[in-house]
Scaffold this motif. Structure first.
Motif, short mmCIF file in Angstrom:
data_model
loop_
_atom_site.label_atom_id
_atom_site.label_comp_id
_atom_site.label_asym_id
_atom_site.label_seq_id
_atom_site.Cartn_x
_atom_site.Cartn_y
_atom_site.Cartn_z
N ASN A 55 0.83 -1.12 -0.11
CA ASN A 55 -0.04 -0.10 -0.08
C ASN A 55 1.04 1.32 -0.05
O ASN A 55 0.49 2.34 -0.69
N LEU A 56 1.98 1.28 0.93
CA LEU A 56 2.70 2.39 0.92
C LEU A 56 3.38 2.52 -0.52
O LEU A 56 3.51 3.71 -0.89
N LEU A 57 4.07 1.47 -0.86
CA LEU A 57 4.67 1.68 -2.20
C LEU A 57 3.81 2.17 -3.15
O LEU A 57 4.16 2.93 -4.39
N ALA A 58 2.59 1.69 -3.30
CA ALA A 58 1.61 2.28 -4.29
C ALA A 58 1.20 3.77 -4.11
O ALA A 58 0.49 4.42 -5.06
N MET A 59 1.67 4.40 -2.95
CA MET A 59 1.28 5.74 -2.78
C MET A 59 2.77 6.60 -3.20
O MET A 59 3.60 6.15 -3.31
N PRO A 60 2.27 8.00 -3.59
CA PRO A 60 3.40 8.69 -4.06
C PRO A 60 4.44 9.23 -2.85
O PRO A 60 4.55 10.31 -2.52
#
Lengths: 309, 378
Positions: free
Chosen positions: B217-222
């Motif tokens: 989830n964190l990686l999918a965020m900018p």
């Protein structure tokens, strides 16, 4: 249609994990404002494809754009504009509901953060439970929280990876109503699923198996493309009949649906002879019905298995 | 059997074996760790350190001073390095830790000796770490009794042969005159505690996200690598400073460790050590696939830090190669700095030679961390 009309276009995407070729030459387009269903058995490459579209994985070859941004070179832009919901609940279970929303809103630099979070809590009807830890929510609530969190930055494209796995039917129905409302506002949605009723709620569909896209279009188009004739047979001792029919000419698949068998094949004449010989003459009731989407998917799965085994 | 069934039990045993076999890193650790640790620590640790750095202040050169110095050399405890010319140079050498011993021969040493005026030889010892110098000091006393006997026998007519020795050794223990080991251990423990907690806490931080699935989830965020890494360590910097304060308070109030130097310098250097260790932790965290691996890597870093840094065993007792490893570790330098500030009242000039290696270490590890932290799931 020009590329501007597409929320996602990918061309010839490939991804390997060691020797495993997870996604093979994937090309597909998702139009603005449509709900696009992504179907296929477990391990067929759906999650990998979605991850490549939102910049989480680098394709080995191929190209694509998401909302007009290159999925390889403009990842940061893509991430800023896309909402992604992972297969497994991936918000912080040791943070409260409000803290999760607040964190996400800050990270995306959402303007009027406090107001937006309050509004979201209100819409979710979670205002009274805002201080509860996210980990203590039930499956259906977790999934609604995840959807709300992925919408905080008002993305134009939503990528949902099996969002309703393990969620009860009522919660699923509410969830899909929300998706249709979002689509009506012009948000494009890619959703992967295993549920047939959900597939039928999508505007267009794609079926992927062993990393290969086998079929895409509306559900009517997909049913038409396969050119299957389906017979419904009812009567006693269906289990035995099932076994007999499977080996008969013209029969590509026999599927038990409760008290009936669905027998399908592409060669209509051959199938008619078989059904008459083994079912009608033996005292079973048999009639031709419209081939359902489920029959088509089972057919797709069977033929792709045959090709690879 | 209701309470114990052999085949049920065996199924558990088999499952555990299979899981251990799957985890390559753990398997490697099981095999390699004892070997590495035995060879590393078995050869490196020496509680009877020899070759301690010794400077000489010679007011005059004579037959007697030469044979005294060569007798010192022969004990193996003293490495005579520099001949200094003044007492101020001697003070600087001790304060900076460049020398453990400074031996000063007075002007007119030979003449006084021959006249049996019992000249005084001044031996100054850096006693911050009493265990390092204890054996060397007793060897020094023996040398003093025997070294010049033979030389003096040539001129026996002027020497009272009954006098046990004809000059006096004045041993001056600097910084920790009573040889209280706690003065050495307590400041050292500060670095050890900071190293352990800082590395352990941060080494789990990214790994935990990976195990719980929140990393995807964190990686999918900018959000960028540097933002994640530096953002994650900020709270631990505060935790570290609180620990630091606690230890200093205990050192002062309970163990009565002298506080000679500037407290601001103490905090500045502690902050630097905290940063270096947090970088190690976050880098481990980016590398480890699960929390168990993170813990193993933490210990892989932590053990040499304790054993080779001069905290537990005398640094100068270790062979050269072990000293090189020790010199890479921030704890080694921190121990010297913190003892220097607290016990010797060192300022920035004296401690700087031990400050820049910590900075360099922190910077290198941070770059490694950013390099290993992947912004995608590839």
């Amino acid at each position: 249609m020009t590329t501007a009309d597409y929320a996602v276009t990918v061309e010839g995407l490939n991804k390997h994990f060691g020797a495993h070729h997870a996604v093979k030459n994937l090309s597909m387009q998702i139009r603005q404002g449509e709900i696009f269903g992504f179907l296929g058995p477990n391990g067929s490459g759906k999650t990998t494809s979605i991850r490549m579209m939102c910049g989480l994985l680098t394709p080995d070859s191929g190209s694509g754009t998401c909302l007009g941004y290159d999925i390889i070179r403009q990842r940061a832009e893509v991430k800023r504009r896309v909402g992604y919901m992972t297969q497994r609940f991936s918000y912080w279970e040791d943070l409260s509901i409000r803290e999760n929303l607040d964190f996400v809103a800050r990270l995306y630099q959402v303007p009027n953060r406090k107001a937006v979070v309050d509004e979201t809590l209100e819409e979710l009807q979670l205002t009274s439970r805002a201080k509860q830890l996210a980990g203590s929510l039930s499956g259906g609530w977790k999934q609604r929280l995840a959807l709300a969190a992925s919408l905080l930055h008002k993305p134009k494209l939503l990528l949902l990876d099996e969002p309703t796995a393990g969620v009860d039917p009522t919660a699923r129905r509410i969830f899909w109503e929300e998706l249709h409302q979002l689509a009506a506002k012009g948000i494009s949605i890619l959703v992967s699923t295993h549920y047939m009723d959900e597939a039928e709620r999508c505007h267009r569909l794609a079926y992927i198996s062993y990393g290969e896209l086998l079929c895409q279009g509306t559900s009517a188009e997909m049913i038409q493309q396969r050119q299957l004739t389906t017979w419904q047979i009812t009567g006693r001792h269906l289990v035995q009949l099932n076994r007999t029919l499977e080996a008969c000419p013209g029969v590509e698949q026999v599927v038990a649906f409760g008290t009936a068998l669905h027998v399908s094949g592409t060669q209509a004449e051959l199938l008619r002879d078989t059904v008459e010989q083994h079912a009608t003459r033996e005292g079973y009731d048999a009639k031709i019905i419209d081939t359902s989407l489920e029959d088509v998917f089972i057919n797709l799965m069977k033929t792709s298995e045959g090709a690879f085994n | 059997m209701r309470y114990f069934n052999l085949s049920r039990w065996w199924s558990i045993v088999l499952k555990e074996f299979l899981q251990i076999r799957r985890d390559r890193l753990t398997l490697g650790m099981i095999g390699a760790l004892p070997i590495i640790q035995l060879t590393l620590f078995g050869f490196a640790i020496n509680t009877d350190p020899k070759h301690l750095k010794t400077d000489i202040v010679l007011a005059e050169q004579s037959e007697f001073t030469r044979s005294f110095i060569s007798a010192l050399r022969n004990t193996g405890y003293f490495d005579i390095e520099d001949a200094l010319s003044s007492q101020s140079e001697a003070d600087a050498a001790l304060a900076s830790g460049r020398a453990q011993f400074v031996i000063s021969f007075p002007n007119g040493f030979s003449a006084q000796l021959l006249k049996d005026q019992k000249p005084k030889v001044l031996v100054e010892v850096d006693a911050t770490d009493p265990t390092t110098t204890a054996n060397a000091l007793s060897a020094l006393n023996k040398v003093a009794q025997s070294a010049l006997k033979r030389d003096l026998n040539h001129v026996v007519h002027v020497v009272d042969s009954n006098s046990p020795y004809s000059y006096e050794l004045m041993i001056h223990k600097r910084y920790n005159p009573e040889g209280i080991t706690q003065y050495n251990i307590i400041p050292g423990l500060m670095g050890v505690i900071l190293s352990m907690t800082m590395v352990m806490m941060t080494s789990l931080s990214i790994t935990r996200e990976r195990e719980r699935g929140t990393l995807e989830n964190l990686l999918a965020m900018p959000v960028e690598a540097l933002e994640v890494i530096s953002g994650k360590i900020i709270p631990y910097i505060i935790v570290g400073l609180i620990q630091c304060t606690t230890i200093l308070l205990f050192a002062k109030l309970l163990f009565r460790v002298p506080f000679e130097g500037n407290m601001l310098t103490v905090y500045a250097v502690s902050l630097l050590l905290i940063l270096a260790n947090l970088m190690v932790g976050i880098t481990i965290s980016a590398l480890a696939r699960n929390q168990l691996q993170a813990m193993q890597m933490t210990f892989f870093y932590f053990l040499p830090s304790i054993l080779l840094s001069g905290f537990m065993f005398p640094f100068f007792g270790m062979p050269k190669w072990a000293q090189i490893i020790g010199n890479v570790l921030p704890l080694t330098h921190f121990n010297r700095v913190i003892r220097g500030i607290l016990l010797k009242g060192n300022g920035w000039v004296e401690i700087f030679p031990n400050v820049w290696p910590i900075m360099l270490f922190a910077l290198t590890v941070m770059l490694l961390g950013v390099f290993f932290y992947k912004n995608t799931m590839d």
